[in-house]
Design an enzyme around this catalytic site. Structure first.
Site, PDB file in Angstrom:
ATOM      1  N   HIS A 233      -1.406  -1.454  -4.063  1.00 46.89           N
ATOM      2  CA  HIS A 233      -2.672  -1.067  -3.433  1.00 46.89           C
ATOM      3  C   HIS A 233      -2.698   0.455  -3.258  1.00 46.89           C
ATOM      4  CE1 HIS A 233      -6.171  -1.962  -0.830  1.00 46.89           C
ATOM      5  NE2 HIS A 233      -5.708  -1.015  -0.017  1.00 46.89           N
TER       6      HIS A 233
ATOM      7  N   SER B 110       0.842  -1.201   0.000  1.00 46.70           N
ATOM      8  CA  SER B 110       0.000   0.000   0.000  1.00 46.70           C
ATOM      9  C   SER B 110       0.872   1.244   0.000  1.00 46.70           C
ATOM     10  CB  SER B 110      -0.900   0.024   1.236  1.00 46.70           C
ATOM     11  OG  SER B 110      -1.424   1.325   1.394  1.00 46.70           O
TER      12      SER B 110
ATOM     13  N   GLY C  38       1.195  -1.894   4.184  1.00 41.50           N
ATOM     14  CA  GLY C  38       1.813  -0.586   4.019  1.00 41.50           C
ATOM     15  C   GLY C  38       3.069  -0.485   4.852  1.00 41.50           C
ATOM     16  N   SER C  39       2.892  -0.332   6.161  1.00 46.75           N
ATOM     17  CA  SER C  39       4.031  -0.140   7.076  1.00 46.75           C
ATOM     18  C   SER C  39       5.025  -1.287   6.998  1.00 46.75           C
ATOM     19  CB  SER C  39       3.525  -0.040   8.518  1.00 46.75           C
ATOM     20  OG  SER C  39       2.448   0.845   8.593  1.00 46.75           O
TER      21      SER C  39
ATOM     22  N   GLY D 247      -8.796   4.254   7.248  1.00 48.39           N
ATOM     23  CA  GLY D 247      -8.489   5.678   7.370  1.00 48.39           C
ATOM     24  C   GLY D 247      -7.022   5.958   7.643  1.00 48.39           C
TER      25      GLY D 247
ATOM     26  N   HIS E 162      -8.427   1.108  -3.745  1.00 48.55           N
ATOM     27  CA  HIS E 162      -9.347   0.980  -2.609  1.00 48.55           C
ATOM     28  C   HIS E 162      -9.971   2.357  -2.368  1.00 48.55           C
ATOM     29  CE1 HIS E 162      -9.633   0.061   2.033  1.00 48.55           C
ATOM     30  NE2 HIS E 162     -10.819   0.174   1.466  1.00 48.55           N
TER      31      HIS E 162
ATOM     32  N   MET F  27     -12.040   4.741  -0.422  1.00 48.80           N
ATOM     33  CA  MET F  27     -12.672   5.046   0.871  1.00 48.80           C
ATOM     34  C   MET F  27     -13.320   6.414   0.740  1.00 48.80           C
ATOM     35  SD  MET F  27      -9.642   3.540   3.258  1.00 48.80           S
ATOM     36  CE  MET F  27      -8.482   3.491   1.898  1.00 48.80           C
TER      37      MET F  27
ATOM     38  N   GLY G  35      -2.858   4.216   8.088  1.00 49.25           N
ATOM     39  CA  GLY G  35      -1.904   3.119   8.087  1.00 49.25           C
ATOM     40  C   GLY G  35      -1.339   2.934   9.483  1.00 49.25           C
ATOM     41  N   GLY G  36      -0.656   1.820   9.687  1.00 53.52           N
ATOM     42  CA  GLY G  36       0.084   1.600  10.932  1.00 53.52           C
ATOM     43  C   GLY G  36      -0.750   1.279  12.155  1.00 53.52           C
TER      44      GLY G  36
ATOM     45  N   ASP H 260      -6.774  -6.214   4.766  1.00 57.76           N
ATOM     46  CA  ASP H 260      -6.208  -4.865   4.691  1.00 57.76           C
ATOM     47  C   ASP H 260      -6.157  -4.223   6.073  1.00 57.76           C
ATOM     48  OD1 ASP H 260      -5.329  -2.397   3.945  1.00 57.76           O
ATOM     49  OD2 ASP H 260      -7.081  -1.862   2.745  1.00 57.76           O
ATOM     50  N   GLY H 261      -4.931  -4.026   6.560  1.00 53.35           N
ATOM     51  CA  GLY H 261      -4.732  -3.298   7.812  1.00 53.35           C
ATOM     52  C   GLY H 261      -4.000  -4.128   8.855  1.00 53.35           C
ATOM     53  N   GLY H 262      -2.849  -3.631   9.288  1.00 53.45           N
ATOM     54  CA  GLY H 262      -2.116  -4.299  10.368  1.00 53.45           C
ATOM     55  C   GLY H 262      -1.506  -5.633   9.971  1.00 53.45           C
TER      56      GLY H 262
ATOM     57  N   ASP I 163      -4.765   3.614  -1.788  1.00 47.34           N
ATOM     58  CA  ASP I 163      -5.792   3.983  -0.814  1.00 47.34           C
ATOM     59  C   ASP I 163      -6.260   5.417  -1.034  1.00 47.34           C
ATOM     60  OD1 ASP I 163      -6.036   1.674   0.965  1.00 47.34           O
ATOM     61  OD2 ASP I 163      -3.939   2.073   1.468  1.00 47.34           O
TER      62      ASP I 163
ATOM     63  N   MET J 261     -11.624  -5.726   5.962  1.00 46.62           N
ATOM     64  CA  MET J 261     -10.830  -4.719   6.681  1.00 46.62           C
ATOM     65  C   MET J 261     -10.445  -5.285   8.042  1.00 46.62           C
ATOM     66  SD  MET J 261     -10.420  -2.280   4.561  1.00 46.62           S
ATOM     67  CE  MET J 261      -9.409  -1.336   5.715  1.00 46.62           C
TER      68      MET J 261
ATOM     69  N   MET K 204      -8.762   8.381  -0.128  1.00 48.91           N
ATOM     70  CA  MET K 204      -9.624   8.797   0.992  1.00 48.91           C
ATOM     71  C   MET K 204     -10.094  10.224   0.772  1.00 48.91           C
ATOM     72  SD  MET K 204      -7.276   7.487   4.149  1.00 48.91           S
ATOM     73  CE  MET K 204      -6.460   5.885   4.136  1.00 48.91           C
TER      74      MET K 204
HETATM   75  C1  DX5 Z   1      -6.245   1.695   5.812  1.00 43.90           C
HETATM   76  C2  DX5 Z   1      -5.827   1.381   4.406  1.00 43.90           C
HETATM   77  C3  DX5 Z   1      -4.727   0.389   4.350  1.00 43.90           C
HETATM   78  C4  DX5 Z   1      -3.422   0.870   4.930  1.00 43.90           C
HETATM   79  C5  DX5 Z   1      -2.718  -0.320   5.499  1.00 43.90           C
HETATM   80  O1  DX5 Z   1      -7.395   2.453   5.793  1.00 43.90           O
HETATM   81  O2  DX5 Z   1      -6.922   0.847   3.681  1.00 43.90           O
HETATM   82  O3  DX5 Z   1      -4.547  -0.102   3.028  1.00 43.90           O
HETATM   83  O4  DX5 Z   1      -2.597   1.488   3.975  1.00 43.90           O
HETATM   84  O5  DX5 Z   1      -1.609   0.103   6.188  1.00 43.90           O
HETATM   85  P1  DX5 Z   1      -0.844  -0.831   7.208  1.00 43.90           P
HETATM   86  O6  DX5 Z   1      -0.382  -2.047   6.451  1.00 43.90           O
HETATM   87  O7  DX5 Z   1       0.283   0.022   7.686  1.00 43.90           O
HETATM   88  O8  DX5 Z   1      -1.811  -1.214   8.295  1.00 43.90           O
HETATM   89 ZN    ZN Z   2      -6.543  -0.127   1.717  1.00 40.19          ZN
END
Ligand code: DX5
Ligand code: ZN
Length: 229
Positions: free
Chosen positions: A40, A14, A204-205, A149, A73, A75, A151-152, A182-184, A42, A144, A44
């Site tokens: 990916h 991401s 992402g992170s 909203g 994605h 949002m 990352g991290g 997606d997420g964490g 994101d 999700m 928003m």
């Molecule tokens: C969160 C995004 C994710 C985000 C994931 O709203 O949809 O795609 O970038 O980031 P990490 O992998 O750091 O949780």
């Molecule tokens: Zn995403």
């Protein structure tokens, strides 16, 4: 046999966690590392989720910077306003949130009509079963594993059960459906979601903030995803 059924796991870095000032270089590093088959993206809008990340105009820039598929994605509210533009750019997959789309049936159909793969994203508070009415129109369910909203954020542990429920829905369908998480997602959380049936891991992170760099982050995730196989 689908890739998911063969146990192939895709990594989807991401770019929310990338260094925006060096985006082209970072895309090149992802591609060179060789473990990811899609990027990916994101998007928003400050309404569906509080932050504003970047707009759809990032897609043509990414399209010219990488050969990897773009996995967008959205949002945002009223995502249908942007489908034609994303199709024109050559985006492969567009995911919309069930919670943002009162006419989700129409929206998913429109994404496919424009020649893209349709994804349905579900917030942690939305029952996974709600995807069942539109399954025929879906190529990917995005489970999700954090509230969208940012990352991290830490992975919500109750998500493993939700991934298993999404996989059961997908396996009952008559066409292949990816289960994207997606997420964490990290080396710690990846094995459990893969065991529960996820076959696309957004990260992402864990990729862009890995102390050893992007390739090391991707390699570590790939190893964790394959650990149970
Ligand atoms: C969160 C995004 C994710 C985000 C994931 O709203 O949809 O795609 O970038 O980031 P990490 O992998 O750091 O949780
Ligand atoms: Zn995403």
């Amino acid at each position: 046999m689908s890739e998911a059924a063969r146990g192939v796991v895709s990594l989807a870095p991401s770019i929310l966690a990338a260094d925006f000032a060096r985006l082209g270089d970072q895309m090149a590093a992802v591609e060179l590392a060789g473990f990811a088959d899609r990027i990916h993206v994101d998007i928003m809008d400050g309404q569906f989720v509080p932050p504003i990340s970047f707009g759809t105009l990032i897609c043509p820039a990414l399209r010219s910077a990488t050969r990897l598929d773009l996995d967008v994605h959205l949002m945002i509210v009223r995502p249908d306003r942007y489908f034609a533009e994303l199709a024109e750019v050559g985006v492969r997959t567009v995911s919309v949130h069930l919670e943002a789309c009162p006419h989700v049936h129409r929206d998913l159909g429109e994404i496919r009509r424009l020649g893209m793969r349709a994804g349905l994203a579900l917030n942690p508070g939305t029952p996974v079963d709600h995807a069942s009415e539109v399954l025929d129109l879906v190529d990917q369910i995005v489970v999700m594993t954090v509230n969208p909203g940012w990352g991290g954020q830490p992975f919500l542990e109750g998500s493993v059960r939700r991934v298993a429920a999404a996989r059961a829905l997908a396996d009952a369908a008559e066409h292949p459906i990816d289960i994207e998480v997606d997420g964490g997602i990290t080396v710690r959380t990846a094995p459990a979601v893969v065991a529960a049936g996820a076959n696309v891991l957004v990260a992402g992170s864990a990729v862009f903030n890995h102390p050893g760099g992007i390739a090391a982050g991707l390699r570590a995730l790939e190893e964790a995803a394959q650990a149970l196989r």
